[in-house]
Motif scaffolding. Structure first.
Motif, PDB file in Angstrom:
ATOM      1  N   ALA A 209       8.908  -5.657   6.637  1.00 58.74           N
ATOM      2  CA  ALA A 209       9.686  -6.766   7.194  1.00 58.74           C
ATOM      3  C   ALA A 209      10.328  -6.375   8.524  1.00 58.74           C
ATOM      4  O   ALA A 209      10.266  -7.133   9.503  1.00 58.74           O
ATOM      5  N   GLU A 210      10.926  -5.214   8.566  1.00 53.21           N
ATOM      6  CA  GLU A 210      11.619  -4.801   9.796  1.00 53.21           C
ATOM      7  C   GLU A 210      10.648  -4.457  10.912  1.00 53.21           C
ATOM      8  O   GLU A 210      10.881  -4.789  12.071  1.00 53.21           O
ATOM      9  N   LEU A 211       9.546  -3.777  10.587  1.00 48.51           N
ATOM     10  CA  LEU A 211       8.542  -3.480  11.610  1.00 48.51           C
ATOM     11  C   LEU A 211       7.876  -4.767  12.101  1.00 48.51           C
ATOM     12  O   LEU A 211       7.518  -4.879  13.275  1.00 48.51           O
ATOM     13  N   GLY A 212       7.737  -5.737  11.203  1.00 48.76           N
ATOM     14  CA  GLY A 212       7.154  -7.023  11.575  1.00 48.76           C
ATOM     15  C   GLY A 212       7.940  -7.729  12.665  1.00 48.76           C
ATOM     16  O   GLY A 212       7.374  -8.486  13.464  1.00 48.76           O
ATOM     17  N   GLU A 213       9.240  -7.460  12.735  1.00 48.62           N
ATOM     18  CA  GLU A 213      10.080  -8.076  13.766  1.00 48.62           C
ATOM     19  C   GLU A 213       9.708  -7.620  15.169  1.00 48.62           C
ATOM     20  O   GLU A 213      10.017  -8.293  16.141  1.00 48.62           O
TER      21      GLU A 213
END
Length: 161
Positions: free
Chosen positions: A30-34
């Motif tokens: 989720a965080e890398l997807g940002e």
């Protein structure tokens, strides 16, 4: 629970480790997807920056099959973060070279990964963090270092990256 169900005598270590790993992976994704990355893309960028490595070497480090690795490198190339180049050591081999922009993104993504890990560990008192990390390191370099081979191979979690 029925009378026929076996009684548990130990905590379910498999569940505890699997659940913890799953939640860390989902938070990481989720965080890398940002910033437009997947955990696999992060893994390839970081390890390709460490030294000149072929696609096959990076696939082994990231525990990716050939098809997944090709798709990952294609996505990195399309985003302008990496490119396939001939190796300086062996012109027949092709390496994954990280672009300048890719190096900047890798620095950001490493901060994200470190933050996810720090967040997880921050939920424990300092003394428990040290004990947990020491125990897990002892397991992965000792008793649980090598997977057992069986008739039906177990699905393997992504490694280091």
């Amino acid at each position: 629970m029925t009378a026929m169900a076996p009684q548990r005598t130990e905590p379910d270590l498999s569940f505890l480790l699997d659940h913890t790993s799953h939640v860390l992976r989902t938070r990481m994704a989720a965080e890398l997807g940002e910033i437009g990355l997947t955990p696999r893309m992060h893994c390839v960028l970081v390890h390709a920056l460490e030294e000149e490595r072929t696609q096959a070497q990076l696939a082994e480090i990231g525990d990716m099959d050939k098809t997944t690795m090709v798709v990952t490198v294609d996505a990195l190339e399309k985003a302008g973060l990496a490119e396939r180049r001939p190796s300086s050591a062996d012109r027949r081999a092709r390496i994954i070279a990280v672009t300048e922009e890719g190096a900047k993104v890798a620095a950001k993504s490493q901060k994200i990964v470190d933050g996810v890990h720090e967040g997880a560990l921050a939920s424990l008192p300092a003394t428990e963090r040290e004990v947990l990390l020491a125990a897990l390191n002892r397991l992965v370099t000792g008793h649980l270092e090598t997977p057992a081979e069986g008739a039906r191979p177990a699905r393997r979690a992504r490694q280091k990256g």
